[in-house]
Scaffold this motif. Structure first.
Motif, PDB file in Angstrom:
ATOM      1  N   ARG A   1       0.836  -1.197   0.000  1.00  0.00           N
ATOM      2  CA  ARG A   1       0.000   0.000   0.000  1.00  0.00           C
ATOM      3  C   ARG A   1       0.866   1.240   0.000  1.00  0.00           C
ATOM      4  NH1 ARG A   1      -4.150  -1.971   4.725  1.00  0.00           N
ATOM      5  NH2 ARG A   1      -5.420  -3.315   3.414  1.00  0.00           N
ATOM      6  N   ALA A   2       0.292   2.339  -0.447  1.00  0.00           N
ATOM      7  CA  ALA A   2       1.015   3.608  -0.463  1.00  0.00           C
ATOM      8  C   ALA A   2       0.042   4.727  -0.137  1.00  0.00           C
ATOM      9  CB  ALA A   2       1.649   3.853  -1.824  1.00  0.00           C
ATOM     10  N   ILE A   3       0.542   5.750   0.536  1.00  0.00           N
ATOM     11  CA  ILE A   3      -0.244   6.936   0.881  1.00  0.00           C
ATOM     12  C   ILE A   3       0.526   8.132   0.373  1.00  0.00           C
ATOM     13  CG2 ILE A   3      -1.150   8.368   2.756  1.00  0.00           C
ATOM     14  CD1 ILE A   3      -1.247   5.771   4.456  1.00  0.00           C
ATOM     15  N   SER A   4      -0.164   9.056  -0.280  1.00  0.00           N
ATOM     16  CA  SER A   4       0.507  10.230  -0.809  1.00  0.00           C
ATOM     17  C   SER A   4      -0.459  11.398  -0.879  1.00  0.00           C
ATOM     18  CB  SER A   4       1.064   9.930  -2.202  1.00  0.00           C
ATOM     19  OG  SER A   4       1.912  10.952  -2.633  1.00  0.00           O
ATOM     20  N   ALA A   5       0.108  12.588  -1.043  1.00  0.00           N
ATOM     21  CA  ALA A   5      -0.687  13.799  -1.213  1.00  0.00           C
ATOM     22  C   ALA A   5      -0.118  14.565  -2.392  1.00  0.00           C
ATOM     23  CB  ALA A   5      -0.648  14.660   0.043  1.00  0.00           C
ATOM     24  N   SER A   6      -0.919  14.736  -3.428  1.00  0.00           N
ATOM     25  CA  SER A   6      -0.467  15.479  -4.602  1.00  0.00           C
ATOM     26  C   SER A   6      -1.586  15.526  -5.633  1.00  0.00           C
ATOM     27  CB  SER A   6       0.788  14.842  -5.191  1.00  0.00           C
ATOM     28  OG  SER A   6       0.498  13.546  -5.647  1.00  0.00           O
ATOM     29  N   ASP A   7      -1.216  15.851  -6.864  1.00  0.00           N
ATOM     30  CA  ASP A   7      -2.135  15.880  -7.995  1.00  0.00           C
ATOM     31  C   ASP A   7      -2.536  14.439  -8.318  1.00  0.00           C
ATOM     32  OD1 ASP A   7      -3.204  15.776 -10.591  1.00  0.00           O
ATOM     33  OD2 ASP A   7      -2.066  17.518 -11.231  1.00  0.00           O
ATOM     34  N   LEU A   8      -3.757  14.086  -8.024  1.00  0.00           N
ATOM     35  CA  LEU A   8      -4.212  12.699  -8.102  1.00  0.00           C
ATOM     36  C   LEU A   8      -4.050  12.090  -9.494  1.00  0.00           C
ATOM     37  CD1 LEU A   8      -5.604  10.331  -6.643  1.00  0.00           C
ATOM     38  CD2 LEU A   8      -7.773  11.348  -7.279  1.00  0.00           C
ATOM     39  N   LYS A   9      -4.595  12.725 -10.520  1.00  0.00           N
ATOM     40  CA  LYS A   9      -4.545  12.149 -11.869  1.00  0.00           C
ATOM     41  C   LYS A   9      -3.113  11.988 -12.354  1.00  0.00           C
ATOM     42  CE  LYS A   9      -8.957  13.759 -13.710  1.00  0.00           C
ATOM     43  NZ  LYS A   9      -9.582  14.594 -14.740  1.00  0.00           N
ATOM     44  N   LYS A  10      -2.314  13.009 -12.154  1.00  0.00           N
ATOM     45  CA  LYS A  10      -0.925  12.976 -12.615  1.00  0.00           C
ATOM     46  C   LYS A  10      -0.132  11.893 -11.882  1.00  0.00           C
ATOM     47  CE  LYS A  10       3.246  15.786 -12.751  1.00  0.00           C
ATOM     48  NZ  LYS A  10       3.848  17.047 -12.330  1.00  0.00           N
ATOM     49  N   ARG A  11      -0.268  11.842 -10.562  1.00  0.00           N
ATOM     50  CA  ARG A  11       0.543  10.914  -9.780  1.00  0.00           C
ATOM     51  C   ARG A  11       0.135   9.454  -9.962  1.00  0.00           C
ATOM     52  NH1 ARG A  11       5.071  10.732  -8.634  1.00  0.00           N
ATOM     53  NH2 ARG A  11       4.881   9.932  -6.543  1.00  0.00           N
ATOM     54  N   ILE A  12      -1.143   9.155 -10.112  1.00  0.00           N
ATOM     55  CA  ILE A  12      -1.510   7.754 -10.322  1.00  0.00           C
ATOM     56  C   ILE A  12      -0.940   7.285 -11.660  1.00  0.00           C
ATOM     57  CG2 ILE A  12      -3.805   8.175 -11.311  1.00  0.00           C
ATOM     58  CD1 ILE A  12      -2.879   5.229  -9.035  1.00  0.00           C
ATOM     59  N   ALA A  13      -0.936   8.149 -12.657  1.00  0.00           N
ATOM     60  CA  ALA A  13      -0.334   7.799 -13.951  1.00  0.00           C
ATOM     61  C   ALA A  13       1.166   7.564 -13.780  1.00  0.00           C
ATOM     62  CB  ALA A  13      -0.596   8.893 -14.973  1.00  0.00           C
TER      63      ALA A  13
ATOM     64  N   ALA B   1     -10.281  15.121  -0.988  1.00  0.00           N
ATOM     65  CA  ALA B   1      -9.907  16.394  -1.597  1.00  0.00           C
ATOM     66  C   ALA B   1      -9.923  17.501  -0.549  1.00  0.00           C
ATOM     67  CB  ALA B   1     -10.877  16.740  -2.718  1.00  0.00           C
ATOM     68  N   PHE B   2      -8.929  18.384  -0.624  1.00  0.00           N
ATOM     69  CA  PHE B   2      -8.800  19.497   0.313  1.00  0.00           C
ATOM     70  C   PHE B   2      -8.609  20.800  -0.453  1.00  0.00           C
ATOM     71  CE2 PHE B   2      -7.518  15.816   2.640  1.00  0.00           C
ATOM     72  CZ  PHE B   2      -8.004  16.017   3.916  1.00  0.00           C
ATOM     73  N   SER B   3      -9.148  21.860   0.072  1.00  0.00           N
ATOM     74  CA  SER B   3      -8.912  23.180  -0.521  1.00  0.00           C
ATOM     75  C   SER B   3      -7.652  23.809   0.054  1.00  0.00           C
ATOM     76  CB  SER B   3     -10.116  24.096  -0.291  1.00  0.00           C
ATOM     77  OG  SER B   3     -10.356  24.238   1.095  1.00  0.00           O
ATOM     78  N   SER B   4      -7.051  23.177   1.052  1.00  0.00           N
ATOM     79  CA  SER B   4      -5.839  23.684   1.694  1.00  0.00           C
ATOM     80  C   SER B   4      -4.713  22.663   1.541  1.00  0.00           C
ATOM     81  CB  SER B   4      -6.107  23.933   3.181  1.00  0.00           C
ATOM     82  OG  SER B   4      -4.907  24.038   3.898  1.00  0.00           O
ATOM     83  N   GLN B   5      -3.593  23.107   0.972  1.00  0.00           N
ATOM     84  CA  GLN B   5      -2.440  22.222   0.833  1.00  0.00           C
ATOM     85  C   GLN B   5      -1.914  21.803   2.201  1.00  0.00           C
ATOM     86  OE1 GLN B   5       0.938  23.925  -1.195  1.00  0.00           O
ATOM     87  NE2 GLN B   5       1.778  21.920  -1.675  1.00  0.00           N
ATOM     88  N   ALA B   6      -1.946  22.718   3.167  1.00  0.00           N
ATOM     89  CA  ALA B   6      -1.453  22.418   4.513  1.00  0.00           C
ATOM     90  C   ALA B   6      -2.288  21.314   5.169  1.00  0.00           C
ATOM     91  CB  ALA B   6      -1.467  23.674   5.375  1.00  0.00           C
ATOM     92  N   LYS B   7      -3.587  21.353   4.986  1.00  0.00           N
ATOM     93  CA  LYS B   7      -4.442  20.316   5.575  1.00  0.00           C
ATOM     94  C   LYS B   7      -4.203  18.968   4.917  1.00  0.00           C
ATOM     95  CE  LYS B   7      -8.092  23.300   7.268  1.00  0.00           C
ATOM     96  NZ  LYS B   7      -9.513  23.643   7.200  1.00  0.00           N
ATOM     97  N   ALA B   8      -4.011  18.962   3.606  1.00  0.00           N
ATOM     98  CA  ALA B   8      -3.719  17.711   2.905  1.00  0.00           C
ATOM     99  C   ALA B   8      -2.395  17.127   3.399  1.00  0.00           C
ATOM    100  CB  ALA B   8      -3.680  17.938   1.398  1.00  0.00           C
ATOM    101  N   ALA B   9      -1.378  17.962   3.519  1.00  0.00           N
ATOM    102  CA  ALA B   9      -0.066  17.497   3.983  1.00  0.00           C
ATOM    103  C   ALA B   9      -0.144  16.994   5.419  1.00  0.00           C
ATOM    104  CB  ALA B   9       0.959  18.622   3.868  1.00  0.00           C
ATOM    105  N   SER B  10      -0.933  17.663   6.234  1.00  0.00           N
ATOM    106  CA  SER B  10      -1.092  17.253   7.626  1.00  0.00           C
ATOM    107  C   SER B  10      -1.757  15.877   7.717  1.00  0.00           C
ATOM    108  CB  SER B  10      -1.919  18.294   8.380  1.00  0.00           C
ATOM    109  OG  SER B  10      -2.134  17.902   9.703  1.00  0.00           O
ATOM    110  N   LEU B  11      -2.792  15.656   6.921  1.00  0.00           N
ATOM    111  CA  LEU B  11      -3.450  14.351   6.933  1.00  0.00           C
ATOM    112  C   LEU B  11      -2.505  13.269   6.414  1.00  0.00           C
ATOM    113  CD1 LEU B  11      -5.909  12.583   7.477  1.00  0.00           C
ATOM    114  CD2 LEU B  11      -6.622  13.025   5.118  1.00  0.00           C
ATOM    115  N   GLU B  12      -1.743  13.567   5.378  1.00  0.00           N
ATOM    116  CA  GLU B  12      -0.790  12.584   4.862  1.00  0.00           C
ATOM    117  C   GLU B  12       0.204  12.184   5.956  1.00  0.00           C
ATOM    118  OE1 GLU B  12       2.620  12.011   1.405  1.00  0.00           O
ATOM    119  OE2 GLU B  12       2.034  14.023   2.010  1.00  0.00           O
TER     120      GLU B  12
END
Length: 91
Positions: A28-40, A63-74
């Protein structure tokens, strides 16, 4: 899709996503970034961590409107208690 609607409004969306290898059980892997680009990129073997276990499928994404919140969850999901939470609720 949320990112397209928000992009039209001039806002960005950041994703936290959980991937699972279709070929290697338990990988398994967990990541935070541009979903479509990174899965490809993951499935094209461009990530050294995930290239060994191709192909990958998306299990969950948020999906998050805040990059900081996405990074924090990751960061949280990669921690001990975050692994336990993800195993119980997100995988």
């Amino acid at each position: 899709m949320p990112s397209e609607a928000l992009a039209k409004e001039g806002r960005f969306v950041w994703y936290v996503y959980l991937l699972e290898s279709e070929a290697s059980e338990g990988e398994r892997a967990i990541s935070a970034s541009d979903l479509k680009k990174r899965i490809a990129e993951h499935n094209a073997g461009k990530s050294s961590h995930t290239s060994k276990f191709l192909p990958w499928r998306i299990v969950t994404y948020l999906a998050f409107s805040s990059q900081a919140k996405a990074a924090s969850l990751e960061r949280y999901l990669k921690s001990g208690s975050g692994h336990a939470f993800a195993s119980k609720r997100l995988w």
